[in-house]
Design a protein around this motif. Structure first.
Motif, PDB file in Angstrom:
ATOM      1  N   SER A  12       0.718  -1.274   0.014  1.00  0.00           N
ATOM      2  CA  SER A  12       0.152   0.048   0.039  1.00  0.00           C
ATOM      3  C   SER A  12       1.036   1.154   0.040  1.00  0.00           C
ATOM      4  O   SER A  12       1.627   1.355   0.800  1.00  0.00           O
ATOM      5  CB  SER A  12      -0.809  -0.034   1.144  1.00  0.00           C
ATOM      6  OG  SER A  12      -1.518   1.281   1.565  1.00  0.00           O
ATOM      7  N   ASP A  13       0.549   1.988  -0.981  1.00  0.00           N
ATOM      8  CA  ASP A  13       1.143   3.321  -1.191  1.00  0.00           C
ATOM      9  C   ASP A  13       0.427   4.451  -0.514  1.00  0.00           C
ATOM     10  O   ASP A  13      -0.446   4.934  -1.061  1.00  0.00           O
ATOM     11  CB  ASP A  13       1.594   3.638  -2.576  1.00  0.00           C
ATOM     12  CG  ASP A  13       2.130   5.156  -2.714  1.00  0.00           C
ATOM     13  OD1 ASP A  13       2.730   5.672  -1.882  1.00  0.00           O
ATOM     14  OD2 ASP A  13       2.300   5.577  -3.939  1.00  0.00           O
ATOM     15  N   SER A  14       0.881   4.865   0.790  1.00  0.00           N
ATOM     16  CA  SER A  14      -0.011   6.009   1.428  1.00  0.00           C
ATOM     17  C   SER A  14      -0.109   7.169   0.370  1.00  0.00           C
ATOM     18  O   SER A  14      -1.389   7.712   0.612  1.00  0.00           O
ATOM     19  CB  SER A  14       0.765   6.257   2.678  1.00  0.00           C
ATOM     20  OG  SER A  14       0.802   5.033   3.509  1.00  0.00           O
ATOM     21  N   GLY A  16      -0.666   7.145  -2.607  1.00  0.00           N
ATOM     22  CA  GLY A  16      -1.686   6.727  -3.768  1.00  0.00           C
ATOM     23  C   GLY A  16      -1.301   6.839  -4.981  1.00  0.00           C
ATOM     24  O   GLY A  16      -2.219   6.447  -5.821  1.00  0.00           O
ATOM     25  N   GLN A  21      -2.730   1.070  -4.793  1.00  0.00           N
ATOM     26  CA  GLN A  21      -3.647   1.912  -5.181  1.00  0.00           C
ATOM     27  C   GLN A  21      -3.641   2.047  -6.728  1.00  0.00           C
ATOM     28  O   GLN A  21      -4.639   2.166  -7.415  1.00  0.00           O
ATOM     29  CB  GLN A  21      -3.307   3.418  -4.499  1.00  0.00           C
ATOM     30  CG  GLN A  21      -3.798   3.178  -2.971  1.00  0.00           C
ATOM     31  CD  GLN A  21      -2.791   2.468  -2.164  1.00  0.00           C
ATOM     32  OE1 GLN A  21      -1.645   1.933  -2.388  1.00  0.00           O
ATOM     33  NE2 GLN A  21      -2.796   2.830  -0.471  1.00  0.00           N
ATOM     34  N   ALA A  22      -2.481   2.223  -7.266  1.00  0.00           N
ATOM     35  CA  ALA A  22      -2.221   2.335  -8.762  1.00  0.00           C
ATOM     36  C   ALA A  22      -2.738   1.162  -9.273  1.00  0.00           C
ATOM     37  O   ALA A  22      -3.439   1.406 -10.518  1.00  0.00           O
ATOM     38  CB  ALA A  22      -0.724   2.606  -9.060  1.00  0.00           C
ATOM     39  N   ASP A  23      -2.710  -0.100  -8.831  1.00  0.00           N
ATOM     40  CA  ASP A  23      -3.351  -1.189  -9.517  1.00  0.00           C
ATOM     41  C   ASP A  23      -4.854  -0.991  -9.377  1.00  0.00           C
ATOM     42  O   ASP A  23      -5.610  -1.304 -10.642  1.00  0.00           O
ATOM     43  CB  ASP A  23      -2.903  -2.282  -8.650  1.00  0.00           C
ATOM     44  CG  ASP A  23      -1.565  -2.695  -8.822  1.00  0.00           C
ATOM     45  OD1 ASP A  23      -0.555  -2.309  -9.519  1.00  0.00           O
ATOM     46  OD2 ASP A  23      -0.756  -3.438  -7.807  1.00  0.00           O
ATOM     47  N   LEU A  24      -5.404  -0.756  -8.484  1.00  0.00           N
ATOM     48  CA  LEU A  24      -6.889  -0.643  -8.414  1.00  0.00           C
ATOM     49  C   LEU A  24      -7.449   0.387  -9.537  1.00  0.00           C
ATOM     50  O   LEU A  24      -8.471   0.158  -9.939  1.00  0.00           O
ATOM     51  CB  LEU A  24      -7.294  -0.360  -7.084  1.00  0.00           C
ATOM     52  CG  LEU A  24      -7.130  -1.524  -6.060  1.00  0.00           C
ATOM     53  CD1 LEU A  24      -7.604  -0.940  -4.546  1.00  0.00           C
ATOM     54  CD2 LEU A  24      -8.121  -2.543  -6.538  1.00  0.00           C
ATOM     55  N   LYS A  25      -6.625   1.450  -9.492  1.00  0.00           N
ATOM     56  CA  LYS A  25      -7.022   2.495 -10.437  1.00  0.00           C
ATOM     57  C   LYS A  25      -7.269   2.018 -11.790  1.00  0.00           C
ATOM     58  O   LYS A  25      -8.107   2.233 -12.615  1.00  0.00           O
ATOM     59  CB  LYS A  25      -6.540   3.799 -10.095  1.00  0.00           C
ATOM     60  CG  LYS A  25      -6.417   4.601  -8.794  1.00  0.00           C
ATOM     61  CD  LYS A  25      -5.296   5.463  -8.650  1.00  0.00           C
ATOM     62  CE  LYS A  25      -5.621   6.191  -7.087  1.00  0.00           C
ATOM     63  NZ  LYS A  25      -4.638   7.299  -7.117  1.00  0.00           N
ATOM     64  N   THR A  36      -7.585  -7.063  -3.355  1.00  0.00           N
ATOM     65  CA  THR A  36      -6.122  -6.676  -3.003  1.00  0.00           C
ATOM     66  C   THR A  36      -5.765  -7.794  -1.700  1.00  0.00           C
ATOM     67  O   THR A  36      -6.617  -7.819  -0.847  1.00  0.00           O
ATOM     68  CB  THR A  36      -6.042  -5.257  -2.378  1.00  0.00           C
ATOM     69  OG1 THR A  36      -6.948  -4.942  -1.127  1.00  0.00           O
ATOM     70  CG2 THR A  36      -6.087  -4.183  -3.566  1.00  0.00           C
ATOM     71  N   THR A 217       1.493   0.680 -12.482  1.00  0.00           N
ATOM     72  CA  THR A 217       0.527   0.710 -13.622  1.00  0.00           C
ATOM     73  C   THR A 217       0.575  -0.068 -14.659  1.00  0.00           C
ATOM     74  O   THR A 217      -0.491  -0.754 -15.225  1.00  0.00           O
ATOM     75  CB  THR A 217       0.319   2.291 -13.752  1.00  0.00           C
ATOM     76  OG1 THR A 217       0.238   2.929 -12.635  1.00  0.00           O
ATOM     77  CG2 THR A 217      -0.751   2.484 -14.810  1.00  0.00           C
ATOM     78  N   HIS A 262      -4.045   7.978 -14.189  1.00  0.00           N
ATOM     79  CA  HIS A 262      -4.779   6.746 -14.475  1.00  0.00           C
ATOM     80  C   HIS A 262      -6.091   6.942 -15.377  1.00  0.00           C
ATOM     81  O   HIS A 262      -6.271   5.863 -16.345  1.00  0.00           O
ATOM     82  CB  HIS A 262      -5.073   5.946 -13.347  1.00  0.00           C
ATOM     83  CG  HIS A 262      -3.800   5.593 -12.716  1.00  0.00           C
ATOM     84  ND1 HIS A 262      -3.385   6.520 -11.534  1.00  0.00           N
ATOM     85  CD2 HIS A 262      -3.100   4.397 -12.699  1.00  0.00           C
ATOM     86  CE1 HIS A 262      -2.194   5.530 -11.001  1.00  0.00           C
ATOM     87  NE2 HIS A 262      -1.926   4.477 -11.753  1.00  0.00           N
TER      88      HIS A 262
END
Length: 271
Positions: A12-14, A16, A21-25, A36, A217, A262
């Motif tokens: 987790s990259d705080s 964002g 976070q990049a993966d989910l976007k 995740t 990404t 993204h």
């Protein structure tokens, strides 16, 4: 409506911009439902030049997350990001084998952006021996490709091909070595190798330092397309277009870092 599902096993990259976070976007932008399993939490110190602080998640917690996702929901494709210990790398490899997971994208994260030493050198050996052999696609940058291949450094397209060949011999089906702007070439260049043919993947050279999360990404975009059933080379082509637009429209987040955008690929295709 078919729901395509993808798993990221990552940190987790705080801020964002990178990590899960990049993966989910990216999954969301490409029409894939993302899940995740958090392996580590990364925080940055705004009072000390954005120094990265890494807090690994304990193994039992990661196992519980994987059970929830794989057994409880199911996945069409998966990727890895930051795996901070050999125990976690081995757990991921065993999970892939146990559940016979397919469409496996390994992004062998070894450093936080801006660093030039592996987070944990012993992880390189573990990647080589237990995880890379299970990859459908492995996506190392130049530093990671040197570590995995055993080359001292990679400075040319021919070096990239040599590294890709060596990494393929570890067992990965497809290897894409990301050169980007760091290789002397008129374009930003990556090398894709399937065990038979080397392909030169070129894109525009975009002069920016706002590339935080670019590797995450790119690998997430490959994963999303594989989850939708796209062939590997088609998935990689889409991912290249996605990350190129994301970097082209990247932006500063603060005085230390700027992430990729993204939404840029979707917005560019709507014009």
């Amino acid at each position: 409506m078919t729901i395509y599902k993808a798993l990221t096993i990552a940190g987790s990259d705080s801020s964002g911009g990178a990590g899960l976070q990049a993966d989910l976007k990216t999954f969301q932008e490409l029409g894939v439902y993302g899940m995740t399993a958090i392996t580590t939490i990364v925080a940055m110190d705004p009072h000390n030049n954005w120094f990265h602080q890494v807090f690994p998640v304990n193994l039992a917690t990661i196992e519980a997350q994987l059970e929830t996702i794989i057994v409880g929901v199911g996945v069409h494709a998966m990727k890895t990001g930051m795996l901070p210990t050999t125990d976690i790398i081995e757990l991921v490899a065993k999970t892939i084998e146990k559940h016979q997971l397919t469409n496996v994208v390994i992004d062998p994260v070894m450093v936080c952006k801006g660093a030039d030493e592996p987070l944990h050198p012993e992880n390189t050996v573990c990647y080589r021996e237990v995880l890379v052999p299970k990859a459908t696609v492995v996506t190392p940058n130049l530093f990671e490709a040197a570590q995995l291949s055993g080359l001292s450094r990679i400075q040319t397209v021919e070096d990239m091909k040599e590294a890709a060949g060596r990494i393929h011999e570890l067992g990965a089906k497809y290897v894409i070595v990301k050169g980007g702007r760091k290789i002397p070439h008129e374009k930003a260049v990556d090398i894709l190798y399937d065990g038979k043919t080397f392909e030169l993947l070129e894109s525009d050279r975009i002069e920016t330092t706002y590339t935080h999360g670019a590797g995450c990404t790119f690998s997430a975009a490959i994963t999303a397309e594989l989850a939708k059933g796209k062939p590997v080379k088609e998935a990689i082509a889409t991912a290249k277009a996605f990350i190129t637009e994301a970097i082209r429209h990247s932006f500063p987040l603060n005085k230390y870092v700027g992430p990729t955008n993204h939404a840029a690929y979707r917005l560019s295709t709507q014009q």
